[in-house]
Design an enzyme around this catalytic site. Structure first.
Site, PDB file in Angstrom:
ATOM      1  N   CYS A   1       0.841  -1.200   0.000  1.00 21.30           N
ATOM      2  CA  CYS A   1       0.000   0.000   0.000  1.00 21.30           C
ATOM      3  C   CYS A   1       0.876   1.250   0.000  1.00 21.30           C
ATOM      4  O   CYS A   1       1.336   1.690   1.056  1.00 21.30           O
ATOM      5  CB  CYS A   1      -0.930  -0.002   1.212  1.00 21.30           C
ATOM      6  SG  CYS A   1      -1.971   1.470   1.293  1.00 21.30           S
TER       7      CYS A   1
ATOM      8  N   CYS B   1      -0.529   4.207   2.014  1.00 19.35           N
ATOM      9  CA  CYS B   1      -0.365   4.093   3.472  1.00 19.35           C
ATOM     10  C   CYS B   1       1.091   4.323   3.878  1.00 19.35           C
ATOM     11  O   CYS B   1       1.355   5.026   4.851  1.00 19.35           O
ATOM     12  CB  CYS B   1      -0.757   2.703   3.975  1.00 19.35           C
ATOM     13  SG  CYS B   1      -2.175   1.971   3.172  1.00 19.35           S
ATOM     14  N   ASP B   2       2.025   3.713   3.169  1.00 18.77           N
ATOM     15  CA  ASP B   2       3.411   3.653   3.649  1.00 18.77           C
ATOM     16  C   ASP B   2       4.385   4.550   2.894  1.00 18.77           C
ATOM     17  O   ASP B   2       5.526   4.724   3.339  1.00 18.77           O
ATOM     18  CB  ASP B   2       3.910   2.199   3.586  1.00 18.77           C
ATOM     19  CG  ASP B   2       3.061   1.287   4.456  1.00 18.77           C
ATOM     20  OD1 ASP B   2       2.583   1.759   5.500  1.00 18.77           O
ATOM     21  OD2 ASP B   2       2.868   0.111   4.095  1.00 18.77           O
TER      22      ASP B   2
END
Ligand code: NAP
Length: 309
Positions: free
Chosen positions: A136, A139-140
């Site tokens: 992701c 997200c990261d």
């Protein structure tokens, strides 16, 4: 003692397919429950900008689009529960859905549980999950500011998310097993003209290396046979998706990859059971087609229920 309600329809999955099914079912005055195990919006909740859903010329954040779909369906009476489906029974008269939050019953079911990222299946992948290995980028990605990262895969996800990562990383190296991308031409154009993106063709990852976190990848060029180690701080894996249908094995016919065959009305072989979105065989796996599948499945369900009162 009050017995639990029997819903007209239970919808499994809260992505675009399930939420559209919920909207149509609720507006048809069906007593509908939607079960979602993680984030409402499903996979799109992690997409930073959706540019190909009509009506949003400037694009829209995937999270916002998912939340708007949820609100719209709930406005018409859709009930929701946060739970994971563990087993189901699909008898013609009553469908029983067992979940981590208990048992629910319905006359009909729409399966719209979506898909999850495939694993690459190389040493180091599990070990460094959350320590440099990610599925992701939204997200990261911010964790890799001014660092070099790799993206594995050549489809829309790898290229779109690779481009997004250039906002944070100093360099994004896309590693693809062939010498041509599978991604759409618009994404390809953007990637090839992005000065922070580099490409390694005909190359596969043999191992993800590191000590306490990722420090590099062992690579193999499948054309020349060359082997080398590439130093990277992070690796984002986008090598396709598999449908969330494990709990259906033995209950419904599935294809070799686990997708559910349906007719054009989203009906499966079992009366009162429809499938919609990424779980469906031959789904184009787009937000708009998932939404259309969901609407169609709800219309089929409405017709089924009117014939089985
Ligand atoms: P995908 O289209 O299935 O692409 C997967 C990529 O991973 C392919 O390039 C494939 O290589 C590669 N791959 C598969 N297994 C591999 C392995 N074991 N080792 C190395 N590489 C491997 O998956 P996706 O990119 O996640 O897209 C899924 C669906 O969502 C598609 O229908 C896509 O169009 C859609 N999508 C749309 C958008 C958008 O419209 N904005 C964004 C994201 C995704 P080969 O090419 O050699 O097979």
């Amino acid at each position: 003692m009050t017995s639990a309600p029997v819903y007209d329809v239970i919808i499994i999955g809260g992505g675009p397919a399930g939420l559209s099914a919920g909207l149509y079912a609720s507006r048809a005055k069906l007593n509908a429950l939607l079960i979602e195990k993680a984030i409402f919006g499903g996979q799109i909740a992690n997409v930073e900008r959706v540019e190909n859903y009509p009506g949003f010329p400037e694009g829209i954040s995937g999270y916002e689009l998912g939340q708007a779909m949820l609100q719209q369906a709930m406005k018409y009476g859709l009930e929701t529960v946060a739970a994971e489906v563990t087993a189901i029974e699909l008898a013609e008269q009553a469908k029983v859905i067992n979940t981590t939050e208990g048992e629910f019953r319905a006359k009909a079911v729409i399966i719209a549980g979506g898909a999850e990222p495939n694993r690459l299946g190389v040493p180091g992948e599990e070990e460094f999950l959350g320590k440099g290995v990610s599925y992701c980028a939204t997200c990261d990605g911010p964790l890799f500011k001014d660092q070099v990262v790799a993206v594995i895969g050549g489809g829309d996800s790898a290229v779109e998310e690779g481009i997004m990562l250039t906002r944070f990383a100093s360099k994004v190296i896309l590693i693809h097993r062939r010498d041509q991308l599978r991604a759409g031409k618009l994404f390809q154009e953007r990637a090839f003209t992005n000065p922070k993106m580099e490409f390694l063709w005909d190359t596969v990852v043999e191992e993800i290396r590191g000590d306490d976190k990722v420090s590099g990848l062992s690579l193999h060029n499948v054309k020349t046979g060359d082997k080398r180690v590439l130093e990277v701080s992070g690796v984002f894996i986008y090598v396709g998706l598999h449908p969330n249908t494990g709990y259906l094995r033995g209950l419904l016919p599935l294809d070799s990859e686990g997708h559910i065959p349906t007719n054009e009305m989203m009906e499966t072989e079992i009366a009162g059971v429809c499938a919609a979105g990424d779980v469906r065989k031959n789904s184009p796996r787009q937000i708009i087609t998932a939404a259309a599948d969901g609407a169609t499945a709800a219309l089929s369900t409405e017709r089924f229920l009117s014939q089985h009162r």
